[in-house]
Design a protein around this motif. Structure first.
Motif, PDB file in Angstrom:
ATOM      1  N   ASN A 220      38.615  33.352  19.183  1.00  0.00           N
ATOM      2  CA  ASN A 220      39.271  32.688  20.305  1.00  0.00           C
ATOM      3  C   ASN A 220      40.772  32.613  20.136  1.00  0.00           C
ATOM      4  O   ASN A 220      41.373  31.546  20.217  1.00  0.00           O
ATOM      5  CB  ASN A 220      38.725  31.268  20.436  1.00  0.00           C
ATOM      6  CG  ASN A 220      37.830  31.169  21.630  1.00  0.00           C
ATOM      7  OD1 ASN A 220      38.153  31.708  22.697  1.00  0.00           O
ATOM      8  ND2 ASN A 220      36.691  30.519  21.443  1.00  0.00           N
ATOM      9  N   THR A 221      41.363  33.749  19.844  1.00  0.00           N
ATOM     10  CA  THR A 221      42.802  33.755  19.603  1.00  0.00           C
ATOM     11  C   THR A 221      43.434  34.927  20.339  1.00  0.00           C
ATOM     12  O   THR A 221      42.737  35.877  20.716  1.00  0.00           O
ATOM     13  CB  THR A 221      43.096  33.879  18.087  1.00  0.00           C
ATOM     14  OG1 THR A 221      44.500  33.936  17.891  1.00  0.00           O
ATOM     15  CG2 THR A 221      42.487  35.124  17.470  1.00  0.00           C
ATOM     16  N   SER A 222      44.748  34.856  20.528  1.00  0.00           N
ATOM     17  CA  SER A 222      45.425  36.008  21.140  1.00  0.00           C
ATOM     18  C   SER A 222      46.219  36.773  20.080  1.00  0.00           C
ATOM     19  O   SER A 222      46.896  37.740  20.388  1.00  0.00           O
ATOM     20  CB  SER A 222      46.340  35.538  22.271  1.00  0.00           C
ATOM     21  OG  SER A 222      47.236  34.584  21.759  1.00  0.00           O
ATOM     22  N   GLU A 223      46.129  36.311  18.822  1.00  0.00           N
ATOM     23  CA  GLU A 223      46.861  37.005  17.742  1.00  0.00           C
ATOM     24  C   GLU A 223      46.321  38.423  17.525  1.00  0.00           C
ATOM     25  O   GLU A 223      45.118  38.664  17.679  1.00  0.00           O
ATOM     26  CB  GLU A 223      46.697  36.238  16.428  1.00  0.00           C
ATOM     27  CG  GLU A 223      47.695  35.104  16.258  1.00  0.00           C
ATOM     28  CD  GLU A 223      47.540  34.472  14.886  1.00  0.00           C
ATOM     29  OE1 GLU A 223      48.126  34.981  13.925  1.00  0.00           O
ATOM     30  OE2 GLU A 223      46.795  33.480  14.791  1.00  0.00           O
ATOM     31  N   GLY A 224      47.194  39.321  17.152  1.00  0.00           N
ATOM     32  CA  GLY A 224      46.784  40.714  16.935  1.00  0.00           C
ATOM     33  C   GLY A 224      46.195  40.906  15.539  1.00  0.00           C
ATOM     34  O   GLY A 224      46.385  40.087  14.639  1.00  0.00           O
ATOM     35  N   ILE A 225      45.499  42.032  15.365  1.00  0.00           N
ATOM     36  CA  ILE A 225      44.796  42.312  14.107  1.00  0.00           C
ATOM     37  C   ILE A 225      45.767  42.431  12.926  1.00  0.00           C
ATOM     38  O   ILE A 225      45.431  42.056  11.801  1.00  0.00           O
ATOM     39  CB  ILE A 225      43.900  43.571  14.241  1.00  0.00           C
ATOM     40  CG1 ILE A 225      43.043  43.802  12.991  1.00  0.00           C
ATOM     41  CG2 ILE A 225      44.698  44.818  14.553  1.00  0.00           C
ATOM     42  CD1 ILE A 225      41.973  42.797  12.759  1.00  0.00           C
ATOM     43  N   THR A 226      46.979  42.907  13.163  1.00  0.00           N
ATOM     44  CA  THR A 226      47.927  43.079  12.049  1.00  0.00           C
ATOM     45  C   THR A 226      48.249  41.723  11.417  1.00  0.00           C
ATOM     46  O   THR A 226      48.388  41.614  10.199  1.00  0.00           O
ATOM     47  CB  THR A 226      49.234  43.733  12.568  1.00  0.00           C
ATOM     48  OG1 THR A 226      48.888  44.694  13.536  1.00  0.00           O
ATOM     49  CG2 THR A 226      50.017  44.370  11.467  1.00  0.00           C
ATOM     50  N   ARG A 227      48.350  40.703  12.260  1.00  0.00           N
ATOM     51  CA  ARG A 227      48.601  39.359  11.716  1.00  0.00           C
ATOM     52  C   ARG A 227      47.318  38.713  11.212  1.00  0.00           C
ATOM     53  O   ARG A 227      47.325  37.965  10.238  1.00  0.00           O
ATOM     54  CB  ARG A 227      49.209  38.452  12.798  1.00  0.00           C
ATOM     55  CG  ARG A 227      50.637  38.801  13.145  1.00  0.00           C
ATOM     56  CD  ARG A 227      51.111  37.898  14.270  1.00  0.00           C
ATOM     57  NE  ARG A 227      51.192  36.506  13.823  1.00  0.00           N
ATOM     58  CZ  ARG A 227      52.298  35.947  13.379  1.00  0.00           C
ATOM     59  NH1 ARG A 227      53.418  36.652  13.329  1.00  0.00           N
ATOM     60  NH2 ARG A 227      52.317  34.690  12.997  1.00  0.00           N
ATOM     61  N   LEU A 228      46.212  38.996  11.881  1.00  0.00           N
ATOM     62  CA  LEU A 228      44.958  38.303  11.541  1.00  0.00           C
ATOM     63  C   LEU A 228      44.330  38.809  10.243  1.00  0.00           C
ATOM     64  O   LEU A 228      43.769  38.038   9.464  1.00  0.00           O
ATOM     65  CB  LEU A 228      43.935  38.483  12.670  1.00  0.00           C
ATOM     66  CG  LEU A 228      44.177  37.716  13.966  1.00  0.00           C
ATOM     67  CD1 LEU A 228      43.188  38.189  15.037  1.00  0.00           C
ATOM     68  CD2 LEU A 228      44.009  36.221  13.747  1.00  0.00           C
ATOM     69  N   ARG A 229      44.402  40.103  10.017  1.00  0.00           N
ATOM     70  CA  ARG A 229      43.646  40.697   8.904  1.00  0.00           C
ATOM     71  C   ARG A 229      44.094  40.112   7.554  1.00  0.00           C
ATOM     72  O   ARG A 229      45.236  39.677   7.405  1.00  0.00           O
ATOM     73  CB  ARG A 229      43.748  42.229   8.883  1.00  0.00           C
ATOM     74  CG  ARG A 229      45.127  42.813   8.667  1.00  0.00           C
ATOM     75  CD  ARG A 229      45.125  44.054   7.801  1.00  0.00           C
ATOM     76  NE  ARG A 229      44.856  43.738   6.422  1.00  0.00           N
ATOM     77  CZ  ARG A 229      45.800  43.347   5.543  1.00  0.00           C
ATOM     78  NH1 ARG A 229      47.059  43.202   5.914  1.00  0.00           N
ATOM     79  NH2 ARG A 229      45.459  43.086   4.287  1.00  0.00           N
ATOM     80  N   GLY A 230      43.144  40.093   6.638  1.00  0.00           N
ATOM     81  CA  GLY A 230      43.504  39.703   5.278  1.00  0.00           C
ATOM     82  C   GLY A 230      43.386  38.212   4.994  1.00  0.00           C
ATOM     83  O   GLY A 230      43.483  37.805   3.843  1.00  0.00           O
ATOM     84  N   SER A 231      43.176  37.388   6.011  1.00  0.00           N
ATOM     85  CA  SER A 231      42.973  35.975   5.674  1.00  0.00           C
ATOM     86  C   SER A 231      41.754  35.422   6.420  1.00  0.00           C
ATOM     87  O   SER A 231      41.416  35.869   7.522  1.00  0.00           O
ATOM     88  CB  SER A 231      44.222  35.141   5.945  1.00  0.00           C
ATOM     89  OG  SER A 231      44.678  35.384   7.229  1.00  0.00           O
ATOM     90  N   TRP A 232      41.148  34.458   5.789  1.00  0.00           N
ATOM     91  CA  TRP A 232      39.903  33.909   6.327  1.00  0.00           C
ATOM     92  C   TRP A 232      40.163  33.004   7.520  1.00  0.00           C
ATOM     93  O   TRP A 232      41.095  32.207   7.513  1.00  0.00           O
ATOM     94  CB  TRP A 232      39.138  33.133   5.250  1.00  0.00           C
ATOM     95  CG  TRP A 232      38.556  34.042   4.227  1.00  0.00           C
ATOM     96  CD1 TRP A 232      39.076  34.326   3.000  1.00  0.00           C
ATOM     97  CD2 TRP A 232      37.371  34.831   4.359  1.00  0.00           C
ATOM     98  NE1 TRP A 232      38.293  35.243   2.352  1.00  0.00           N
ATOM     99  CE2 TRP A 232      37.227  35.575   3.162  1.00  0.00           C
ATOM    100  CE3 TRP A 232      36.418  34.991   5.363  1.00  0.00           C
ATOM    101  CZ2 TRP A 232      36.169  36.453   2.946  1.00  0.00           C
ATOM    102  CZ3 TRP A 232      35.366  35.870   5.146  1.00  0.00           C
ATOM    103  CH2 TRP A 232      35.239  36.588   3.950  1.00  0.00           C
ATOM    104  N   ARG A 233      39.339  33.139   8.530  1.00  0.00           N
ATOM    105  CA  ARG A 233      39.364  32.263   9.704  1.00  0.00           C
ATOM    106  C   ARG A 233      37.959  31.711   9.857  1.00  0.00           C
ATOM    107  O   ARG A 233      37.108  31.958   9.026  1.00  0.00           O
ATOM    108  CB  ARG A 233      39.752  33.031  10.973  1.00  0.00           C
ATOM    109  CG  ARG A 233      40.960  33.907  10.831  1.00  0.00           C
ATOM    110  CD  ARG A 233      42.217  33.116  11.040  1.00  0.00           C
ATOM    111  NE  ARG A 233      43.393  33.858  10.595  1.00  0.00           N
ATOM    112  CZ  ARG A 233      44.563  33.829  11.210  1.00  0.00           C
ATOM    113  NH1 ARG A 233      44.734  33.102  12.290  1.00  0.00           N
ATOM    114  NH2 ARG A 233      45.590  34.495  10.727  1.00  0.00           N
ATOM    115  N   GLU A 234      37.726  31.037  10.978  1.00  0.00           N
ATOM    116  CA  GLU A 234      36.396  30.465  11.184  1.00  0.00           C
ATOM    117  C   GLU A 234      35.886  30.811  12.577  1.00  0.00           C
ATOM    118  O   GLU A 234      36.630  30.694  13.555  1.00  0.00           O
ATOM    119  CB  GLU A 234      36.511  28.947  11.084  1.00  0.00           C
ATOM    120  CG  GLU A 234      35.508  28.352  10.145  1.00  0.00           C
ATOM    121  CD  GLU A 234      35.811  26.891   9.918  1.00  0.00           C
ATOM    122  OE1 GLU A 234      35.805  26.479   8.751  1.00  0.00           O
ATOM    123  OE2 GLU A 234      36.060  26.170  10.904  1.00  0.00           O
TER     124      GLU A 234
END
Ligand code: URA
Length: 282
Positions: A220-234
């Protein structure tokens, strides 16, 4: 005769290049195309002039109807999302959910797809991978991630000692969008209850969102994969379950950008470590 051969070669060249939908210069109003006369005008998918030579490619055309099917279409609206929510909620098992998707007519993607592409792998796995939508190979086989990006995904799984007996693999959208176009926001909203229910039924300890679109939808985010990848979310399910979720670069992206495989490798090791901790704690 020469023209027939040229035409067949041209069609095969188009199919090999991924152009497997015949579109008209003018946009077609499929909702107005109720009469058979109009249907034959708009439905021109896969009509090879002569039998294809290559058996593998011939298989791709095996289910092509001799005469075009009647157009069946459903107007997407809030009612479709609501009935998807009700149906999905009632599914008590993955096989229930598959049956309910097979009977669901609320998403137009179903009418252009050859097959429903439901999840594959171990429905009781500790880890679940979710892509965006099936492509051409998946549509033909009715299984997720069986084309080139699927073969890379299988190698990525193997790199962290997983395979389809120890992981569950699926997509947010269970039908191939025509010509691999991006699913519309309405199509995504209509399909959302089904992927959410699928996650609840598998109840993985770890979720992996493959690529930007899947990550945005599951987190449920508008952030792109380059920023999202590599860290845990829920990912939070409707029933309040919070599942640790790792956004991972999509294998199709990695095929186009092999230099970024090292980022994916880093994230895969992180996934392996987290999975080990969570499964040994259980
Ligand atoms: N890409 C996806 O996101 N899913 C598939 O099943 C195949 C390719």
């Amino acid at each position: 005769m020469a023209d027939t051969i040229n035409l067949r070669e041209l069609l095969l060249f188009y199919a090999d290049s991924g152009v497997d939908d015949a579109l008209m210069d003018e946009a077609v109003d499929r909702f107005a195309a109720a009469e058979p006369a109009k249907a034959s005008h708009v439905e021109t998918r896969h009509s090879p002039a002569a039998p294809p030579v290559d058996p593998q490619r011939a298989a791709a055309y095996a289910n092509v109807p001799a005469s075009p099917p009647r157009i069946k279409a459903s107007v997407p609206d809030e009612g479709k999302s609501e009935s998807a929510r009700i149906l999905a909620r009632e599914a008590a098992s993955l096989s229930d959910l598959r049956a309910c998707l097979e009977g669901f007519d609320g998403c137009n993607l179903k009418f252009t797809a050859k097959n429903l592409v439901f999840g594959d792998g171990n429905g009781e796995a500790d880890i679940m991978f979710v892509g965006e939508a099936p492509g051409r190979d998946e549509d033909i086989e009715g299984r997720p991630f069986v084309g080139r990006s699927g073969q890379l995904l299988d190698r990525m799984l193997a790199a962290i000692a997983l395979d389809r007996t120890s992981a569950y693999i699926t997509n947010v959208i269970p039908w191939r969008p025509p010509g691999n176009r991006t699913p519309t926001p309405i199509e995504t909203e209509i399909c959302r209850p089904f992927i959410e229910r699928q996650i609840e039924l598998v109840k993985p300890k770890v979720l992996v969102a493959l690529g930007g679109p899947s990550s945005k939808i599951l987190l449920n985010t508008s952030e792109g994969i380059t920023r999202l990848r590599g860290s845990w979310r829920e990912h939070r399910t409707a029933t309040g379950l919070a599942i640790p979720t790792m956004p991972l670069l999509h294998p199709a992206y990695l095929l186009r950008n092999p230099a970024h495989k090292k980022l994916a490798w880093h994230d895969l090791l992180e996934i392996k470590a987290r999975l080990k901790v969570l499964t040994s704690a259980a």
